[in-house]
Design an enzyme around this catalytic site. Structure first.
Site, mmCIF file in Angstrom:
data_model
loop_
_atom_site.group_PDB
_atom_site.id
_atom_site.type_symbol
_atom_site.label_atom_id
_atom_site.label_comp_id
_atom_site.label_asym_id
_atom_site.label_seq_id
_atom_site.Cartn_x
_atom_site.Cartn_y
_atom_site.Cartn_z
ATOM 1 N N ALA A 221 -4.262 6.813 -52.270
ATOM 2 C CA ALA A 221 -4.446 7.643 -51.368
ATOM 3 C C ALA A 221 -4.822 8.593 -51.183
ATOM 4 C CB ALA A 221 -2.710 7.356 -51.080
ATOM 5 N N GLY A 222 -4.446 9.290 -52.520
ATOM 6 C CA GLY A 222 -4.508 10.878 -53.004
ATOM 7 C C GLY A 222 -5.952 11.190 -52.341
ATOM 8 N N ARG B 297 -8.328 19.150 -56.385
ATOM 9 C CA ARG B 297 -8.489 19.651 -57.778
ATOM 10 C C ARG B 297 -10.232 19.266 -58.394
ATOM 11 N NH1 ARG B 297 -3.949 19.105 -62.001
ATOM 12 N NH2 ARG B 297 -3.658 16.790 -60.557
ATOM 13 N N ASP C 251 -7.426 6.792 -60.451
ATOM 14 C CA ASP C 251 -8.453 7.190 -61.479
ATOM 15 C C ASP C 251 -8.186 7.266 -62.997
ATOM 16 O OD1 ASP C 251 -5.891 8.296 -62.006
ATOM 17 O OD2 ASP C 251 -6.015 10.173 -61.163
ATOM 18 N N ASN D 42 -58.504 -8.970 -63.536
ATOM 19 C CA ASN D 42 -58.784 -7.620 -64.805
ATOM 20 C C ASN D 42 -59.196 -6.170 -63.174
ATOM 21 O OD1 ASN D 42 -59.560 -5.645 -66.845
ATOM 22 N ND2 ASN D 42 -60.718 -5.078 -65.637
#
Length: 458
Positions: free
Chosen positions: A11-12, A16, A103, A377
């Site tokens: 949820a964060g 940072r 995380d 070719n």
């Protein structure tokens, strides 16, 4: 075996990280961190996975899809408060609940499985994942009692000199007796400077009730890395890359220079493949045995057969057969099907095309929206002219055709089986089987004209 559950804390916002992208969605080796966590959990025998979402909730839900139930934490009031949000789903369940942060992308299913087993063996109410690091500054120290269980976890600022010398630290992943967890959370207080409810307070509640709090120590400290900023993200990327490359080498893949080789976690590589330096293999790519990829190549979401080579080239969203040579400096774009014994040579671009067995497009050509048969070719500098500014059209070249150098094939057009196309031709009409097609202006030589032209330049 009792039921097992998992709660992912996702949820964060991750301030940072200094990013508009929510923290758990930052990629490590091409996959969001929270997806790495989910991948490991899905390898375990779990009855339920609940992800606690907040910032970027819709994006996290979109990423994880149906792999999880989701509960919204409207206000981020600490880790304990986050787990409380799962109460309506889990409170009446008997079993063990794993709480893991979104995380921590390096955690492995083996460590989590061993932690579950250890928790049950110890008949603990709480088991803490721990590790030992040489410099534990900033981490909560794990103080064990005479039985080897957790006596307490003391934070850096509260630790005595003796406790500061302890190198075993709390990794922030926990197993709980599920019934005990939600009863204990009712007694967790937010009487602290941040006004938040902390999950580790459940440990103190367990100790006060004379319950066993165990500590399962992983020997791989790298697994426990939590990513809170770009520096840690870079470290997680390095460690994950190292782990993936090491696993492939253990399985019989030769990686000449692991430091410059980038292989996504979803890639499958057979034994006796050689990966040259500077190579990236991404997405759900599959590389067959005895193939050589690189140097300085990129393969993404593609299947490469056996004994094939991709040299200084790019292959995206395509199929490549056996004994194929691609490059140097070729670009195989999406929806291409390069079959067995084909050569796609230097500075050749292929897009949404089939090139069948044994055919060659050796240099400086563009093959787009085309079907090329067997043993064809295609001469140097030839182009399938597929776009009129509004629509794309297909070029079909049947088996055993010889296309001379510097030929333009204006689609839609078909060159019949066994035909010859003269060099320098611009083909606007279908070519019959075994015909010779010449479509170029008649050459005119004007004697002495160059002298007159040169005088005009002076």
């Amino acid at each position: 075996m009792s039921k097992r559950f998992a709660v992912i804390l996702a949820a964060g916002q991750g301030t940072r990280m200094k990013s508009k992208l929510y923290k758990v969605l930052h990629p490590v080796m091409g996959r969001p961190m929270v997806q790495h966590v989910m991948d490991q959990l899905q390898s375990l025998d779990l009855s339920e996975i609940i992800t606690i979402v907040g910032h970027g909730a819709e994006k996290v839900k979109e990423e994880l899809g149906e792999a999880s139930q989701f509960v919204l934490q409207n206000e981020q009031l600490g880790t304990g408060h986050a787990v409380m949000q799962a109460e309506d789903i889990l409170k009446d369940q008997e079993g063990v609940t794993l709480v893991v942060c979104g995380d921590t992308p390096l955690l492995t299913k083996d460590t989590l499985e061993q932690m579950f087993h250890y928790h049950q063996e110890k008949q603990a109410k709480v088991t803490v994942l721990t590790t030992t690091i040489p410099n534990p500054t900033g981490y909560g120290r794990v103080v064990r009692n005479a039985d080897g269980d957790v006596a307490k976890i003391v934070e850096q600022k509260d630790a005595s000199a003796e406790e500061l010398a302890i190198q075993e630290v709390n990794a922030g992943t926990y197993c709980f007796d599920n019934t005990f967890l939600f009863e204990a959370l009712k007694n967790v207080s937010n009487d602290n400077a941040q006004g938040e409810y902390y999950l580790p307070d459940v440990i103190e509640i367990a100790k006060n009730q004379q319950e066993t709090v165990a500590a399962y120590q992983t020997t791989d400290a790298d697994e426990t890395l939590g990513v809170n900023d770009r520096l840690a993200l870079s470290e997680a990327e390095r460690l994950m890359k190292q782990r993936i490359n090491r696993d492939h080498m253990k399985n019989g893949v030769t990686i000449i220079d692991p430091l410059t080789t980038y292989i996504a976690p979803t890639v499958t590589i057979a034994s006796d493949v050689v990966i040259e330096p500077g190579t990236k293999i991404l997405g759900d790519s599959v590389i067959g045995t005895d193939s050589v990829i690189g140097p300085n190549s990129e393969v993404s979401d593609s299947q490469i057969g056996t004994q094939s080579k991709v040299l200084h080239s790019v292959v995206h969203d395509s199929q490549v057969g056996n004994r194929v040579n691609i490059g140097p400096y070729a670009h195989v774009r999406p929806a291409s099907d390069i079959r067995d014994d084909v050569k796609v040579g230097n500075f050749v671009e292929v897009k949404k095309a089939v090139i069948d067995d044994g055919s060659k497009v050796s240099h400086l050509s563009y093959i787009g929206d085309a079907e090329i048969g067997k043993n064809v070719n295609v001469g140097c500098g030839s182009i399938t002219v597929n776009y009129d500014g509004l629509n794309k059209f297909k070029t079909i070249i049947e088996d055993d055709v010889f296309v001379g150098c510097n030929t333009n094939l204006i689609a839609p057009v078909t060159v019949g089986r066994g035909a010859l196309v003269a060099a320098g031709s611009t083909i606007t009409k279908d070519v019959p089987e075994v015909a010779l097609s010449i479509a170029r202006a008649k050459q005119v030589n004007k004697e002495g004209y160059a002298k007159k032209f040169n005088k005009l330049l002076k």
